[in-house]
Design a protein around this motif. Structure first.
Motif, PDB file in Angstrom:
ATOM      1  N   GLU A  92       2.579   0.757  -4.031  1.00 59.18           N
ATOM      2  CA  GLU A  92       3.792   0.461  -3.192  1.00 59.18           C
ATOM      3  C   GLU A  92       3.156   0.603  -1.547  1.00 59.18           C
ATOM      4  O   GLU A  92       3.955  -0.045  -0.779  1.00 59.18           O
ATOM      5  CB  GLU A  92       4.640   1.919  -3.361  1.00 59.18           C
ATOM      6  CG  GLU A  92       5.326   1.877  -4.594  1.00 59.18           C
ATOM      7  CD  GLU A  92       6.243   0.291  -4.508  1.00 59.18           C
ATOM      8  OE1 GLU A  92       6.892   0.211  -3.551  1.00 59.18           O
ATOM      9  OE2 GLU A  92       6.423  -0.396  -5.705  1.00 59.18           O
ATOM     10  N   ALA A  93       2.076   1.463  -1.318  1.00 57.56           N
ATOM     11  CA  ALA A  93       1.529   1.406   0.123  1.00 57.56           C
ATOM     12  C   ALA A  93       1.069  -0.130   0.384  1.00 57.56           C
ATOM     13  O   ALA A  93       1.097  -0.644   1.670  1.00 57.56           O
ATOM     14  CB  ALA A  93       0.209   2.284   0.045  1.00 57.56           C
ATOM     15  N   ASP A  94       0.557  -0.675  -0.494  1.00 58.52           N
ATOM     16  CA  ASP A  94       0.088  -2.124  -0.258  1.00 58.52           C
ATOM     17  C   ASP A  94       1.204  -2.974   0.022  1.00 58.52           C
ATOM     18  O   ASP A  94       1.064  -4.021   1.018  1.00 58.52           O
ATOM     19  CB  ASP A  94      -0.883  -2.514  -1.538  1.00 58.52           C
ATOM     20  CG  ASP A  94      -1.995  -1.920  -1.905  1.00 58.52           C
ATOM     21  OD1 ASP A  94      -2.622  -1.229  -0.943  1.00 58.52           O
ATOM     22  OD2 ASP A  94      -2.439  -1.774  -3.222  1.00 58.52           O
ATOM     23  N   LYS A  95       2.245  -2.710  -0.603  1.00 56.34           N
ATOM     24  CA  LYS A  95       3.484  -3.492  -0.544  1.00 56.34           C
ATOM     25  C   LYS A  95       3.985  -3.442   0.953  1.00 56.34           C
ATOM     26  O   LYS A  95       4.546  -4.127   1.677  1.00 56.34           O
ATOM     27  CB  LYS A  95       4.473  -3.437  -1.540  1.00 56.34           C
ATOM     28  CG  LYS A  95       4.185  -4.014  -2.968  1.00 56.34           C
ATOM     29  CD  LYS A  95       5.208  -3.418  -3.993  1.00 56.34           C
ATOM     30  CE  LYS A  95       4.694  -3.865  -5.356  1.00 56.34           C
ATOM     31  NZ  LYS A  95       5.717  -3.449  -6.231  1.00 56.34           N
ATOM     32  N   LYS A 195       1.701 -12.477   0.311  1.00 49.44           N
ATOM     33  CA  LYS A 195       1.515 -11.917  -0.936  1.00 49.44           C
ATOM     34  C   LYS A 195       0.803 -10.413  -0.912  1.00 49.44           C
ATOM     35  O   LYS A 195      -0.122 -10.308  -0.378  1.00 49.44           O
ATOM     36  CB  LYS A 195       0.822 -12.651  -1.974  1.00 49.44           C
ATOM     37  CG  LYS A 195       1.219 -14.004  -2.224  1.00 49.44           C
ATOM     38  CD  LYS A 195       0.376 -14.732  -3.145  1.00 49.44           C
ATOM     39  CE  LYS A 195       0.365 -16.082  -3.338  1.00 49.44           C
ATOM     40  NZ  LYS A 195      -0.434 -16.905  -4.159  1.00 49.44           N
ATOM     41  N   PRO A 196       1.473  -9.422  -1.254  1.00 44.06           N
ATOM     42  CA  PRO A 196       0.786  -7.929  -1.191  1.00 44.06           C
ATOM     43  C   PRO A 196      -0.398  -7.867  -2.232  1.00 44.06           C
ATOM     44  O   PRO A 196      -0.236  -8.625  -3.348  1.00 44.06           O
ATOM     45  CB  PRO A 196       1.885  -7.134  -2.042  1.00 44.06           C
ATOM     46  CG  PRO A 196       3.440  -8.041  -1.906  1.00 44.06           C
ATOM     47  CD  PRO A 196       2.797  -9.335  -1.960  1.00 44.06           C
ATOM     48  N   GLU A 197      -1.332  -7.465  -1.694  1.00 41.99           N
ATOM     49  CA  GLU A 197      -2.805  -7.652  -2.657  1.00 41.99           C
ATOM     50  C   GLU A 197      -3.210  -6.219  -2.599  1.00 41.99           C
ATOM     51  O   GLU A 197      -2.913  -5.436  -1.684  1.00 41.99           O
ATOM     52  CB  GLU A 197      -3.699  -8.622  -1.638  1.00 41.99           C
ATOM     53  CG  GLU A 197      -3.272  -9.910  -1.918  1.00 41.99           C
ATOM     54  CD  GLU A 197      -4.390 -10.762  -1.015  1.00 41.99           C
ATOM     55  OE1 GLU A 197      -5.010 -10.284  -0.247  1.00 41.99           O
ATOM     56  OE2 GLU A 197      -4.267 -11.917  -1.217  1.00 41.99           O
ATOM     57  N   PRO A 198      -3.822  -5.722  -3.717  1.00 43.82           N
ATOM     58  CA  PRO A 198      -4.524  -4.692  -3.961  1.00 43.82           C
ATOM     59  C   PRO A 198      -5.338  -3.937  -2.724  1.00 43.82           C
ATOM     60  O   PRO A 198      -6.221  -5.071  -2.590  1.00 43.82           O
ATOM     61  CB  PRO A 198      -5.167  -4.583  -5.249  1.00 43.82           C
ATOM     62  CG  PRO A 198      -4.456  -5.748  -5.984  1.00 43.82           C
ATOM     63  CD  PRO A 198      -4.108  -6.765  -4.879  1.00 43.82           C
ATOM     64  N   SER A 199      -5.507  -3.129  -2.186  1.00 39.81           N
ATOM     65  CA  SER A 199      -6.454  -2.616  -1.446  1.00 39.81           C
ATOM     66  C   SER A 199      -7.417  -1.901  -2.001  1.00 39.81           C
ATOM     67  O   SER A 199      -7.485  -2.001  -3.305  1.00 39.81           O
ATOM     68  CB  SER A 199      -5.778  -1.559  -0.298  1.00 39.81           C
ATOM     69  OG  SER A 199      -5.364  -0.265  -1.262  1.00 39.81           O
TER      70      SER A 199
END
Length: 443
Positions: A92-95, A195-199
């Motif tokens: 959710e933080a990445d988004k 696009k949201p991407e995993p940190s």
């Protein structure tokens, strides 16, 4: 140059030795010439088993076939794995980070920045980014619902606030509207996609979860450990020792080796796949040489027996047809009865005939006849056939005599190359090669 010639000599001697027993005779070339140039055009009455719509196969017939052909269902030693896939997904933080970025872009656009230039620089849709975000014209049903709903509600020149779809966050600009030839409304639009991407933190957290699940699974088994941590366990279909891929897991040579070197219940440490997911797997079942259970092959046997019955029925109907009509009436009567008539050109001994396939005894029967003759009824596991020969072309043996030296040379060269390829294949099959790529590469 001299050294290069010297180094190539051993290879030339080896190749000459391998090719030494490859001899093509004039008779071989002549037979091949005749085979390729003996041709016919024909109209073929095809008594197609697919015309038989209903046949009955009982459970007793299936069981009897299975018992009589049980060796056909014998399998090599196999294994199954139970596994948990931990998917690498944006948190959710990445988004929220992606949302903040798209909001910033939107503010810049509102102040007059060039939409197309920003799309080229920032959009993560590779298909449209290089075109300034342009998607061209599209009708309803082409885009995901939230995107479509927004685009069709906008005016020409309007730019949307960021909207979210399953692909990420979009800013849409409508550049045109029209109706297509069917009178349906279409919209022309451009977009910027982030696009949201995993940190890195998300990736680190997933690695910790994978290790925790692995440690717990070693003590309790993978199913119980997964259930306690809220994850779903899946099981592969059986796979074999020489497998390249594992059903459900894809290419996993390390897990194949593990499955056949450890005991049932063994747990493999987390494996990170190319896309970032982690797999934790347990050997759930190991099978020695075994037979596929009847219930696993029932439908395949049913289809096979149904096909055989249809073929038998259609052959019987074809035999009745031959008994009812004179050869000169075959084509007309076949058409009346609804049988297919296939027109085939340039039929040779090896020719694949459209809608029928390659049926050796049919082609041979056609080439044994002259123009305006019918073949006998030909039967095969694909149905029954009667062919009317419309045209015959015999091999031009004068042409062969003129070209035989050239043909002989080409045939000899082809045969030698084929022998070399066969030698390579035999050498590879005999070689003891162990695949250790998984030690160096992460597939």
């Amino acid at each position: 140059m001299e050294n290069r010639i010297k180094s190539s000599l051993p290879y030339e001697k080896l190749f000459d030795y391998i090719k030494a027993d490859t001899v093509v005779t004039e008779e071989d070339v002549k037979n091949e010439f005749i085979k390729k140039n003996n041709k016919a055009d024909a109209k073929i009455i095809f008594f197609d088993p697919k015309k038989i719509t209903v046949v009955q196969v009982s459970d007793e017939e299936i069981k009897k076939y299975y018992e009589e052909h049980k060796e056909d269902y014998k399998k090599d030693p196999a294994a199954k794995l139970k596994y948990v896939r931990l998917q690498l997904k944006p948190s959710e933080a990445d988004k929220q980070i992606t949302k903040a970025k798209i909001d910033s872009l939107y503010e810049v656009i509102k102040k007059g920045a060039d939409f197309a230039e920003l799309a080229k620089e920032y959009s993560q849709d590779p298909g449209s980014a290089k075109k300034g975000g342009s998607l061209g014209y599209f009708g309803r049903g082409r885009m995901v619902p939230p995107f479509e709903e927004k685009a069709f509600s906008m005016k020409i020149g309007e730019i949307s606030e960021p909207i979210e779809t399953r692909y990420g966050w979009h800013i849409i600009k409508v550049t045109g509207r029209r109706k297509n030839k069917k009178g349906e409304e279409e919209v022309e639009a451009s977009h910027i996609l982030l696009k949201p991407e995993p940190s890195e933190k998300t990736k680190e957290n997933l690695a910790i979860i994978a290790e925790d699940l692995f440690e717990k699974a070693k003590k309790e088994g993978i199913e119980k450990a997964a259930e306690e941590l809220g994850y779903k366990t899946e099981e592969t279909r059986e796979f074999y020792k020489n497998a390249t891929y594992i059903p459900g897991l894809g290419r996993a040579p390390e897990l194949v080796k593990f499955a056949f070197s450890k005991k049932t219940g063994a747990i493999h440490e987390p494996i990170q796949q190319k896309q970032g997911d982690y797999i934790i797997a347990e050997i759930s079942e190991k099978l020695g040489e075994h037979y596929q259970p009847l219930e696993d092959v029932t439908q395949a046997i049913r289809r096979k027996l149904e096909k055989e019955k249809k073929v038998q029925q259609v052959i019987e109907q074809a035999q009745e047809f031959v008994g009812k009509f004179k050869p000169e009436d075959y084509l007309a009567e076949a058409k009346k009865e609804g049988w297919d008539i296939v027109e085939a050109k340039d039929i040779t001994e090896d020719k694949y005939i459209s809608k029928i396939g390659k049926i050796e005894n049919l082609n041979k029967a056609i080439l044994e006849k002259e123009e305006n003759e019918y073949t006998e009824l030909i039967t095969s596991d694909k149905g029954a056939f009667i062919a009317f020969i419309e045209k015959r072309v015999k091999p031009d043996m004068e042409k062969f005599e003129k070209e035989k030296e050239k043909l002989l040379e080409e045939a000899q060269k082809n045969a030698e190359n084929a022998r070399l390829n066969e030698w390579y294949r035999e050498l590879k099959e005999k070689a003891e090669i162990e695949d250790n790529r998984s030690m160096f590469y992460n597939f």
